[in-house]
Design a protein around this motif. Structure first.
Motif, PDB file in Angstrom:
ATOM      1  N   VAL A 101      49.017  64.905  41.674  1.00 36.29           N
ATOM      2  CA  VAL A 101      47.901  64.580  40.795  1.00 36.29           C
ATOM      3  C   VAL A 101      46.694  64.285  41.669  1.00 36.29           C
ATOM      4  CG1 VAL A 101      46.989  62.951  39.090  1.00 36.29           C
ATOM      5  CG2 VAL A 101      49.392  63.665  38.974  1.00 36.29           C
ATOM      6  N   VAL A 102      45.574  64.923  41.339  1.00 38.17           N
ATOM      7  CA  VAL A 102      44.315  64.685  42.034  1.00 38.17           C
ATOM      8  C   VAL A 102      43.409  63.927  41.075  1.00 38.17           C
ATOM      9  CG1 VAL A 102      42.299  65.757  43.130  1.00 38.17           C
ATOM     10  CG2 VAL A 102      44.583  66.785  43.422  1.00 38.17           C
ATOM     11  N   MET A 103      42.923  62.760  41.525  1.00 41.63           N
ATOM     12  CA  MET A 103      42.011  61.947  40.729  1.00 41.63           C
ATOM     13  C   MET A 103      40.621  62.072  41.346  1.00 41.63           C
ATOM     14  SD  MET A 103      44.450  58.603  40.300  1.00 41.63           S
ATOM     15  CE  MET A 103      43.200  57.670  39.447  1.00 41.63           C
ATOM     16  N   PHE A 104      39.641  62.370  40.501  1.00 41.46           N
ATOM     17  CA  PHE A 104      38.302  62.636  41.013  1.00 41.46           C
ATOM     18  C   PHE A 104      37.267  62.329  39.941  1.00 41.46           C
ATOM     19  CE2 PHE A 104      39.711  66.227  38.689  1.00 41.46           C
ATOM     20  CZ  PHE A 104      38.594  66.745  38.066  1.00 41.46           C
ATOM     21  N   GLY A 105      36.023  62.306  40.354  1.00 42.73           N
ATOM     22  CA  GLY A 105      34.989  62.093  39.359  1.00 42.73           C
ATOM     23  C   GLY A 105      33.589  62.113  39.928  1.00 42.73           C
ATOM     24  N   ASN A 106      32.670  61.881  39.005  1.00 41.33           N
ATOM     25  CA  ASN A 106      31.259  61.829  39.313  1.00 41.33           C
ATOM     26  C   ASN A 106      30.633  60.840  38.322  1.00 41.33           C
ATOM     27  OD1 ASN A 106      28.484  62.223  39.468  1.00 41.33           O
ATOM     28  ND2 ASN A 106      28.640  64.430  39.662  1.00 41.33           N
ATOM     29  N   PRO A 107      30.068  59.741  38.805  1.00 45.04           N
ATOM     30  CA  PRO A 107      29.479  58.760  37.895  1.00 45.04           C
ATOM     31  C   PRO A 107      28.427  59.346  36.948  1.00 45.04           C
ATOM     32  CG  PRO A 107      29.550  57.889  40.121  1.00 45.04           C
ATOM     33  CD  PRO A 107      29.947  59.340  40.207  1.00 45.04           C
ATOM     34  N   LYS A 108      27.761  60.418  37.380  1.00 49.50           N
ATOM     35  CA  LYS A 108      26.750  61.037  36.515  1.00 49.50           C
ATOM     36  C   LYS A 108      27.372  61.664  35.274  1.00 49.50           C
ATOM     37  CE  LYS A 108      23.435  61.905  40.171  1.00 49.50           C
ATOM     38  NZ  LYS A 108      22.718  62.902  40.951  1.00 49.50           N
ATOM     39  N   GLN A 147      33.224  52.823  25.532  1.00 45.84           N
ATOM     40  CA  GLN A 147      33.740  52.271  26.776  1.00 45.84           C
ATOM     41  C   GLN A 147      35.242  52.447  26.968  1.00 45.84           C
ATOM     42  OE1 GLN A 147      32.222  48.366  27.487  1.00 45.84           O
ATOM     43  NE2 GLN A 147      32.166  48.717  29.679  1.00 45.84           N
ATOM     44  N   THR A 148      35.999  52.608  25.891  1.00 46.32           N
ATOM     45  CA  THR A 148      37.455  52.754  26.054  1.00 46.32           C
ATOM     46  C   THR A 148      37.837  54.035  26.780  1.00 46.32           C
ATOM     47  OG1 THR A 148      37.746  53.809  23.880  1.00 46.32           O
ATOM     48  CG2 THR A 148      37.984  51.386  23.992  1.00 46.32           C
ATOM     49  N   VAL A 149      36.930  55.018  26.853  1.00 40.54           N
ATOM     50  CA  VAL A 149      37.245  56.251  27.576  1.00 40.54           C
ATOM     51  C   VAL A 149      37.470  55.970  29.064  1.00 40.54           C
ATOM     52  CG1 VAL A 149      34.915  57.076  28.169  1.00 40.54           C
ATOM     53  CG2 VAL A 149      36.715  58.726  27.666  1.00 40.54           C
ATOM     54  N   ALA A 150      37.037  54.815  29.530  1.00 35.98           N
ATOM     55  CA  ALA A 150      37.229  54.445  30.934  1.00 35.98           C
ATOM     56  C   ALA A 150      38.709  54.422  31.322  1.00 35.98           C
ATOM     57  CB  ALA A 150      36.591  53.088  31.225  1.00 35.98           C
ATOM     58  N   ILE A 151      39.596  54.202  30.354  1.00 34.82           N
ATOM     59  CA  ILE A 151      41.031  54.213  30.645  1.00 34.82           C
ATOM     60  C   ILE A 151      41.496  55.607  31.090  1.00 34.82           C
ATOM     61  CG2 ILE A 151      41.874  54.692  28.289  1.00 34.82           C
ATOM     62  CD1 ILE A 151      43.450  52.124  30.642  1.00 34.82           C
ATOM     63  N   ASP A 152      40.770  56.639  30.686  1.00 32.75           N
ATOM     64  CA  ASP A 152      41.114  58.018  31.045  1.00 32.75           C
ATOM     65  C   ASP A 152      40.243  58.559  32.179  1.00 32.75           C
ATOM     66  OD1 ASP A 152      43.266  58.598  29.226  1.00 32.75           O
ATOM     67  OD2 ASP A 152      41.795  58.467  27.615  1.00 32.75           O
ATOM     68  N   LEU A 153      39.441  57.704  32.776  1.00 32.80           N
ATOM     69  CA  LEU A 153      38.596  58.109  33.897  1.00 32.80           C
ATOM     70  C   LEU A 153      39.022  57.317  35.126  1.00 32.80           C
ATOM     71  CD1 LEU A 153      35.132  58.242  32.088  1.00 32.80           C
ATOM     72  CD2 LEU A 153      36.671  60.148  32.606  1.00 32.80           C
ATOM     73  N   PRO A 154      38.901  57.824  36.325  1.00 28.32           N
ATOM     74  CA  PRO A 154      38.358  59.132  36.630  1.00 28.32           C
ATOM     75  C   PRO A 154      39.260  60.253  36.105  1.00 28.32           C
ATOM     76  CG  PRO A 154      39.289  58.148  38.610  1.00 28.32           C
ATOM     77  CD  PRO A 154      39.378  57.114  37.521  1.00 28.32           C
ATOM     78  N   GLN A 155      38.699  61.448  36.130  1.00 28.36           N
ATOM     79  CA  GLN A 155      39.444  62.634  35.692  1.00 28.36           C
ATOM     80  C   GLN A 155      40.677  62.804  36.575  1.00 28.36           C
ATOM     81  OE1 GLN A 155      38.824  64.712  33.150  1.00 28.36           O
ATOM     82  NE2 GLN A 155      36.901  63.763  32.549  1.00 28.36           N
ATOM     83  N   LYS A 156      41.696  63.394  35.995  1.00 24.87           N
ATOM     84  CA  LYS A 156      42.925  63.678  36.737  1.00 24.87           C
ATOM     85  C   LYS A 156      43.351  65.115  36.455  1.00 24.87           C
ATOM     86  CE  LYS A 156      44.383  59.921  34.631  1.00 24.87           C
ATOM     87  NZ  LYS A 156      43.079  59.364  34.390  1.00 24.87           N
ATOM     88  N   ILE A 157      43.831  65.782  37.494  1.00 25.09           N
ATOM     89  CA  ILE A 157      44.405  67.121  37.325  1.00 25.09           C
ATOM     90  C   ILE A 157      45.798  67.087  37.935  1.00 25.09           C
ATOM     91  CG2 ILE A 157      44.270  69.559  37.960  1.00 25.09           C
ATOM     92  CD1 ILE A 157      41.277  69.418  37.696  1.00 25.09           C
TER      93      ILE A 157
END
Length: 172
Positions: free
Chosen positions: A95-102, A112-122
């Motif tokens: 699993v690769v966890m990654f993201g971009n604050p923008k 705000q609850t979407v934060a539980i699913d961030l950062p993105q994961k593949i």
């Protein structure tokens, strides 16, 4: 009332994804998609693509693509290696966890609850038939799950970005 609205939203999501599955099935039967297989599993909220590379090579390529797009890789979890350290066996799974604050911050500002699913994961995994699959959360599923309103542009942009990096990671 909330349960009825949630069920209705889920029904819309399922019906829209079902039509995509039907289209993909037709594409597979005509042979138009010879290099990869793609599916959207509405029940699990996943977009899945088949890779012609090993799990390690797909994950390496994914990390490279993510970093080349200016995003940050926060973690790379090798579940197979972790299982081996506990004297257990598991097919190759990373699993690769990654993201971009923008991209993530506007979603969190909408709900705000979407934060539980961030950062993105593949997830990149090998099945029992030695086929390698790349899977990620469908942003439309996250929109429904978190009842995100007013962020359609952000959801669309994240969908495009996830598709682009995933497609690049599985490319020959």
């Amino acid at each position: 009332m909330i349960k009825i609205v949630s069920i209705a939203a889920l029904a819309v999501a399922v019906s829209s994804c079902a039509s995509i599955d039907t289209l993909l099935d037709k594409t597979k039967s005509t042979g138009a998609m010879t290099d990869t297989t793609t599916s959207i599993n509405a029940e699990k909220g996943l977009v899945t693509l088949q890779s012609n590379h090993s799990v390690k090579d797909t994950a390496d390529k994914l990390v490279s693509v993510i970093e080349s797009k200016g995003m940050k890789v926060f973690a790379r979890v090798d579940h197979q290696k972790n299982a081996q350290s506990a004297d257990l066996s598991l097919r190759p799974t990373q699993v690769v966890m990654f993201g971009n604050p923008k991209a993530g911050t506007p979603l969190m500002n909408c709900e705000q609850t979407v934060a539980i699913d961030l950062p993105q994961k593949i997830l990149i995994s090998e099945d029992a038939d030695k086929k390698v699959w790349l899977s990620y959360n469908n942003p439309d599923y996250l929109k429904t799950r978190h009842n995100i309103k007013g962020c359609d542009t952000e959801i669309a942009n994240i969908s495009k970005a996830l598709n682009a990096i995933s497609t690049a990671a599985i490319a020959k």
